[in-house]
Motif scaffolding. Sequence first.
Motif, PDB file in Angstrom:
ATOM      1  N   LYS A   1       0.799  -1.228   0.000  1.00 39.39           N
ATOM      2  CA  LYS A   1       0.000   0.000   0.000  1.00 39.39           C
ATOM      3  C   LYS A   1       0.832   1.278   0.000  1.00 39.39           C
ATOM      4  O   LYS A   1       0.366   2.325   0.452  1.00 39.39           O
ATOM      5  N   LEU A   2       2.051   1.199  -0.506  1.00 35.38           N
ATOM      6  CA  LEU A   2       2.888   2.402  -0.533  1.00 35.38           C
ATOM      7  C   LEU A   2       2.704   3.191  -1.822  1.00 35.38           C
ATOM      8  O   LEU A   2       2.493   4.402  -1.790  1.00 35.38           O
ATOM      9  N   LEU A   3       2.773   2.498  -2.957  1.00 35.98           N
ATOM     10  CA  LEU A   3       2.766   3.176  -4.249  1.00 35.98           C
ATOM     11  C   LEU A   3       1.552   2.783  -5.081  1.00 35.98           C
ATOM     12  O   LEU A   3       1.097   1.640  -5.037  1.00 35.98           O
ATOM     13  N   SER A   4       1.073   3.738  -5.855  1.00 35.41           N
ATOM     14  CA  SER A   4       0.016   3.452  -6.825  1.00 35.41           C
ATOM     15  C   SER A   4       0.652   2.833  -8.069  1.00 35.41           C
ATOM     16  O   SER A   4       1.878   2.837  -8.227  1.00 35.41           O
ATOM     17  N   ASP A   5      -0.176   2.310  -8.963  1.00 34.33           N
ATOM     18  CA  ASP A   5       0.342   1.742 -10.211  1.00 34.33           C
ATOM     19  C   ASP A   5       1.104   2.796 -11.009  1.00 34.33           C
ATOM     20  O   ASP A   5       2.147   2.506 -11.618  1.00 34.33           O
ATOM     21  N   ALA A   6       0.596   4.008 -11.010  1.00 32.79           N
ATOM     22  CA  ALA A   6       1.255   5.088 -11.755  1.00 32.79           C
ATOM     23  C   ALA A   6       2.629   5.391 -11.166  1.00 32.79           C
ATOM     24  O   ALA A   6       3.594   5.647 -11.907  1.00 32.79           O
ATOM     25  N   GLU A   7       2.733   5.353  -9.846  1.00 33.28           N
ATOM     26  CA  GLU A   7       4.025   5.611  -9.205  1.00 33.28           C
ATOM     27  C   GLU A   7       5.010   4.480  -9.485  1.00 33.28           C
ATOM     28  O   GLU A   7       6.204   4.730  -9.709  1.00 33.28           O
ATOM     29  N   ILE A   8       4.524   3.243  -9.487  1.00 37.72           N
ATOM     30  CA  ILE A   8       5.401   2.117  -9.821  1.00 37.72           C
ATOM     31  C   ILE A   8       5.915   2.259 -11.249  1.00 37.72           C
ATOM     32  O   ILE A   8       7.085   1.967 -11.538  1.00 37.72           O
ATOM     33  N   ASP A   9       5.053   2.737 -12.142  1.00 35.71           N
ATOM     34  CA  ASP A   9       5.474   2.954 -13.527  1.00 35.71           C
ATOM     35  C   ASP A   9       6.568   4.022 -13.625  1.00 35.71           C
ATOM     36  O   ASP A   9       7.368   4.013 -14.570  1.00 35.71           O
ATOM     37  N   ARG A  10       6.605   4.941 -12.678  1.00 34.74           N
ATOM     38  CA  ARG A  10       7.603   6.018 -12.721  1.00 34.74           C
ATOM     39  C   ARG A  10       8.958   5.601 -12.155  1.00 34.74           C
ATOM     40  O   ARG A  10       9.948   6.318 -12.315  1.00 34.74           O
ATOM     41  N   ILE A  11       9.007   4.458 -11.471  1.00 33.89           N
ATOM     42  CA  ILE A  11      10.260   4.043 -10.836  1.00 33.89           C
ATOM     43  C   ILE A  11      11.375   3.901 -11.861  1.00 33.89           C
ATOM     44  O   ILE A  11      12.500   4.376 -11.647  1.00 33.89           O
ATOM     45  N   ARG A  12      11.086   3.238 -12.985  1.00 35.51           N
ATOM     46  CA  ARG A  12      12.139   3.004 -13.976  1.00 35.51           C
ATOM     47  C   ARG A  12      12.705   4.318 -14.504  1.00 35.51           C
ATOM     48  O   ARG A  12      13.924   4.483 -14.625  1.00 35.51           O
ATOM     49  N   HIS A  13      11.818   5.257 -14.827  1.00 35.46           N
ATOM     50  CA  HIS A  13      12.284   6.549 -15.343  1.00 35.46           C
ATOM     51  C   HIS A  13      13.162   7.257 -14.312  1.00 35.46           C
ATOM     52  O   HIS A  13      14.258   7.741 -14.644  1.00 35.46           O
ATOM     53  N   GLU A  14      12.697   7.299 -13.064  1.00 37.25           N
ATOM     54  CA  GLU A  14      13.475   7.978 -12.030  1.00 37.25           C
ATOM     55  C   GLU A  14      14.807   7.276 -11.788  1.00 37.25           C
ATOM     56  O   GLU A  14      15.838   7.936 -11.596  1.00 37.25           O
ATOM     57  N   PHE A  15      14.785   5.946 -11.813  1.00 40.01           N
ATOM     58  CA  PHE A  15      16.033   5.230 -11.549  1.00 40.01           C
ATOM     59  C   PHE A  15      17.026   5.434 -12.686  1.00 40.01           C
ATOM     60  O   PHE A  15      18.238   5.560 -12.445  1.00 40.01           O
ATOM     61  N   MET A  16      16.545   5.477 -13.920  1.00 40.00           N
ATOM     62  CA  MET A  16      17.441   5.726 -15.052  1.00 40.00           C
ATOM     63  C   MET A  16      18.077   7.107 -14.936  1.00 40.00           C
ATOM     64  O   MET A  16      19.268   7.286 -15.229  1.00 40.00           O
TER      65      MET A  16
END
Length: 215
Positions: free
Chosen positions: A114-129
């Motif tokens: 319950k930490l991240l929404s689906d949209a936030e999980i989708d943003r992980i790759r972009h932020e990590f790159m």
Amino acid sequence: FQKEGPLVHLLYDELCDLYRTVLLYFLSPEKQLTTKKLQIGEEAHRLLVDVSASDRVTLFHDVKLIYHAIVDNLKKHLPLKNTFLKDLHVLDSASRTKPDSADTMIRVGRAIPKLLSDAEIDRIRHEFMMYAAETIDQSWYIKNKYHDSDGNNHTEYQQIDYYWNKTLSLTTSFGLPKYPTLSEIVKNILIISHGNSDVERDFSINEHIVVIIFY
């Protein structure tokens, strides 16, 4: 492993090293060690000088049984198959540019309930790159380099929370946080206690703390 500062990102490797170390007390890579090569300590070896041959055989047999029991207990209770704990190495600064680190961080983000929404999980790759390509000041993760009296090189590293505090303070040209999703993940990981002393200290400060352990 009783140190100040968050160390949960190192816990899995430390547990694996512990398990491996105990195995090496009575195993070689190919087979079990012979009685003479069992690791029992220098003082124990000195005491065996006055022990009869038959008693030595019995003792080493018992030592081997003890090692087997320790290994069985460690295998049963250590979370060596815990992929979440294993993935936490991604928080280490050395993992920043590894090819699979973005996927690892995504798994970590998904694993926290319950930490991240689906949209936030989708943003992980972009932020990590973006994070992987970031120019990180060496002083953010290396505290000191020095030579000992024998001329050996040593590196003292910053605490992981110091490193991430610096990294997560970076902003865009508009003054917005560069890594808001990574920030949510990292902050929730670094509050996980890595040992009993931290847990005891935390409860002495706030008896209502809830520690979530992922198994």
